[in-house]
Motif scaffolding. Structure first.
Motif, PDB file in Angstrom:
ATOM      1  N   MET A   1      34.890  34.808  74.675  1.00 11.79           N
ATOM      2  CA  MET A   1      35.332  35.902  73.006  1.00 11.79           C
ATOM      3  C   MET A   1      35.026  36.443  72.099  1.00 11.79           C
ATOM      4  SD  MET A   1      36.779  34.337  69.766  1.00 11.79           S
ATOM      5  CE  MET A   1      38.664  34.296  69.284  1.00 11.79           C
ATOM      6  N   ALA A   2      33.319  35.827  71.806  1.00 12.38           N
ATOM      7  CA  ALA A   2      32.398  36.833  71.275  1.00 12.38           C
ATOM      8  C   ALA A   2      31.052  36.037  71.314  1.00 12.38           C
ATOM      9  CB  ALA A   2      32.675  37.704  70.275  1.00 12.38           C
ATOM     10  N   GLU A   3      30.339  36.851  71.322  1.00 11.18           N
ATOM     11  CA  GLU A   3      29.207  35.508  70.872  1.00 11.18           C
ATOM     12  C   GLU A   3      28.490  36.023  68.776  1.00 11.18           C
ATOM     13  OE1 GLU A   3      23.842  36.134  71.788  1.00 11.18           O
ATOM     14  OE2 GLU A   3      25.708  36.679  73.437  1.00 11.18           O
ATOM     15  N   ILE A   4      28.686  34.700  68.435  1.00  9.00           N
ATOM     16  CA  ILE A   4      28.013  35.548  66.940  1.00  9.00           C
ATOM     17  C   ILE A   4      26.609  35.187  66.701  1.00  9.00           C
ATOM     18  CG2 ILE A   4      28.863  34.346  64.706  1.00  9.00           C
ATOM     19  CD1 ILE A   4      31.218  33.813  65.663  1.00  9.00           C
ATOM     20  N   ALA A  49      29.867  39.711  65.162  1.00 10.19           N
ATOM     21  CA  ALA A  49      30.457  38.956  66.800  1.00 10.19           C
ATOM     22  C   ALA A  49      30.370  40.288  67.138  1.00 10.19           C
ATOM     23  CB  ALA A  49      31.564  38.112  66.065  1.00 10.19           C
ATOM     24  N   ARG A  50      29.337  39.799  68.715  1.00 16.73           N
ATOM     25  CA  ARG A  50      29.582  40.972  69.775  1.00 16.73           C
ATOM     26  C   ARG A  50      30.492  40.589  70.684  1.00 16.73           C
ATOM     27  NH1 ARG A  50      26.255  44.433  68.694  1.00 16.73           N
ATOM     28  NH2 ARG A  50      24.874  44.631  66.653  1.00 16.73           N
ATOM     29  N   GLY A  51      30.460  41.817  71.625  1.00 19.19           N
ATOM     30  CA  GLY A  51      32.073  41.964  72.715  1.00 19.19           C
ATOM     31  C   GLY A  51      30.462  41.357  74.037  1.00 19.19           C
ATOM     32  N   ARG A  52      31.598  41.514  74.696  1.00 21.00           N
ATOM     33  CA  ARG A  52      31.125  41.198  76.600  1.00 21.00           C
ATOM     34  C   ARG A  52      29.962  42.388  76.861  1.00 21.00           C
ATOM     35  NH1 ARG A  52      36.507  39.097  78.148  1.00 21.00           N
ATOM     36  NH2 ARG A  52      35.784  37.355  79.210  1.00 21.00           N
ATOM     37  N   ALA A  53      30.669  43.987  76.012  1.00 25.24           N
ATOM     38  CA  ALA A  53      29.259  45.055  76.179  1.00 25.24           C
ATOM     39  C   ALA A  53      28.981  45.255  75.626  1.00 25.24           C
ATOM     40  CB  ALA A  53      30.173  46.056  76.572  1.00 25.24           C
ATOM     41  N   GLY A  54      28.293  44.010  74.342  1.00 25.15           N
ATOM     42  CA  GLY A  54      27.131  43.995  73.168  1.00 25.15           C
ATOM     43  C   GLY A  54      27.711  44.418  72.264  1.00 25.15           C
ATOM     44  N   GLU A  55      28.538  45.324  71.520  1.00 20.11           N
ATOM     45  CA  GLU A  55      29.543  46.139  71.376  1.00 20.11           C
ATOM     46  C   GLU A  55      29.827  45.087  69.771  1.00 20.11           C
ATOM     47  OE1 GLU A  55      33.615  44.238  72.404  1.00 20.11           O
ATOM     48  OE2 GLU A  55      31.151  45.283  73.322  1.00 20.11           O
ATOM     49  N   ALA A  56      29.868  45.665  68.904  1.00 17.97           N
ATOM     50  CA  ALA A  56      30.150  44.615  67.630  1.00 17.97           C
ATOM     51  C   ALA A  56      31.713  45.150  67.604  1.00 17.97           C
ATOM     52  CB  ALA A  56      29.286  45.609  66.321  1.00 17.97           C
ATOM     53  N   GLN A  85      41.038  42.518  67.236  1.00 18.68           N
ATOM     54  CA  GLN A  85      42.105  41.783  66.054  1.00 18.68           C
ATOM     55  C   GLN A  85      43.554  41.065  66.169  1.00 18.68           C
ATOM     56  OE1 GLN A  85      42.993  44.354  63.242  1.00 18.68           O
ATOM     57  NE2 GLN A  85      41.344  45.242  62.279  1.00 18.68           N
ATOM     58  N   GLY A  86      43.132  40.562  65.666  1.00 22.74           N
ATOM     59  CA  GLY A  86      45.006  39.027  65.586  1.00 22.74           C
ATOM     60  C   GLY A  86      43.778  37.844  67.774  1.00 22.74           C
ATOM     61  N   GLU A  87      42.598  38.359  67.444  1.00 15.31           N
ATOM     62  CA  GLU A  87      42.082  37.061  68.480  1.00 15.31           C
ATOM     63  C   GLU A  87      41.576  35.829  67.692  1.00 15.31           C
ATOM     64  OE1 GLU A  87      39.158  38.709  70.910  1.00 15.31           O
ATOM     65  OE2 GLU A  87      40.513  40.048  71.732  1.00 15.31           O
ATOM     66  N   GLY A  88      41.418  36.236  66.555  1.00 10.00           N
ATOM     67  CA  GLY A  88      40.825  34.674  65.821  1.00 10.00           C
ATOM     68  C   GLY A  88      39.499  34.431  65.868  1.00 10.00           C
ATOM     69  N   LEU A  89      38.507  35.958  65.747  1.00  8.65           N
ATOM     70  CA  LEU A  89      37.138  36.565  65.387  1.00  8.65           C
ATOM     71  C   LEU A  89      37.571  36.515  63.805  1.00  8.65           C
ATOM     72  CD1 LEU A  89      34.884  37.619  67.235  1.00  8.65           C
ATOM     73  CD2 LEU A  89      35.572  39.347  66.802  1.00  8.65           C
ATOM     74  N   GLY A  90      38.009  37.361  63.146  1.00  9.03           N
ATOM     75  CA  GLY A  90      37.683  37.147  61.971  1.00  9.03           C
ATOM     76  C   GLY A  90      37.646  35.598  61.082  1.00  9.03           C
ATOM     77  N   GLY A  91      38.478  34.699  61.221  1.00  6.12           N
ATOM     78  CA  GLY A  91      38.586  33.164  61.334  1.00  6.12           C
ATOM     79  C   GLY A  91      37.542  32.549  62.131  1.00  6.12           C
ATOM     80  N   LEU A  92      36.844  33.062  63.579  1.00  9.05           N
ATOM     81  CA  LEU A  92      35.632  32.084  63.648  1.00  9.05           C
ATOM     82  C   LEU A  92      34.397  32.692  62.456  1.00  9.05           C
ATOM     83  CD1 LEU A  92      34.639  31.006  65.731  1.00  9.05           C
ATOM     84  CD2 LEU A  92      34.805  32.628  66.916  1.00  9.05           C
TER      85      LEU A  92
END
Length: 165
Positions: A1-4, A49-56, A85-92
């Motif tokens: 998902m993402a690294e926090i 939270a950073r995605g696989r490519a390191g983006e915010a 959006q819609g992946e639950g990242l904000g909630g996480l």
């Protein structure tokens, strides 16, 4: 998902660009921004939270405020890149900040937002807590990070003193 991870000084411009993308122009004119002016955020409670490519992919910040004579944390803003959006990242991000704040011993947290959304994190309306106008009182929500932390707490929300003042 993402690294926090905790937001670092080098993340500032990328996070600000994410907030600009996610919020309407003039976001800094909101009353909550007046409470942040000149006050450093709670660094350990500002996350990216950073995605696989390191983006915010998402970000959240937390600020110290005063409610009457009592310290509180002001949660927000929280933003998630439109493509994520819609992946639950904000909630996480919100759950992670709440847990870190509890572990650090902070007693109470508040925000301005939609009760139906934030109630799932434990936030509820704060009667008697007054944000600077023109904030709708129905949107002033709080969460006790320690039992009874909001009991008997009320009054105006004011800017926390800058430690360098």
């Amino acid at each position: 998902m993402a690294e926090i991870a905790q937001e670092q000084p080098g993340d500032h411009h990328e996070v600000e660009a994410l907030y600009d993308l996610c919020f309407a122009p003039g976001r800094e004119a909101l009353s909550s921004y007046r409470l942040r002016d000149g006050v450093p955020p709670e660094a350990e409670l500002c996350l990216v939270a950073r995605g696989r490519a390191g983006e915010a992919a998402g970000a959240i910040r937390t600020w110290p405020v005063r409610v009457g004579d009592h310290a509180a944390l002001l949660l927000g803003p929280v933003a998630v890149h439109p493509t994520r959006q819609g992946e639950g990242l904000g909630g996480l991000l919100i759950f992670e900040v709440i847990e870190r704040a509890r572990m650090a011993g902070h007693p109470r947290m508040m925000l301005v937002g939609d009760a139906p959304y934030y109630s799932r994190f434990g936030f509820s309306r704060l009667d008697g807590v007054l944000m600077p106008p023109p904030t709708n009182p129905e949107r002033v929500l709080g969460l006790a990070l320690q039992d009874g932390a909001w009991d008997g707490i009320g009054g105006e929300v004011t800017r926390a003193a800058d430690p360098t003042d």
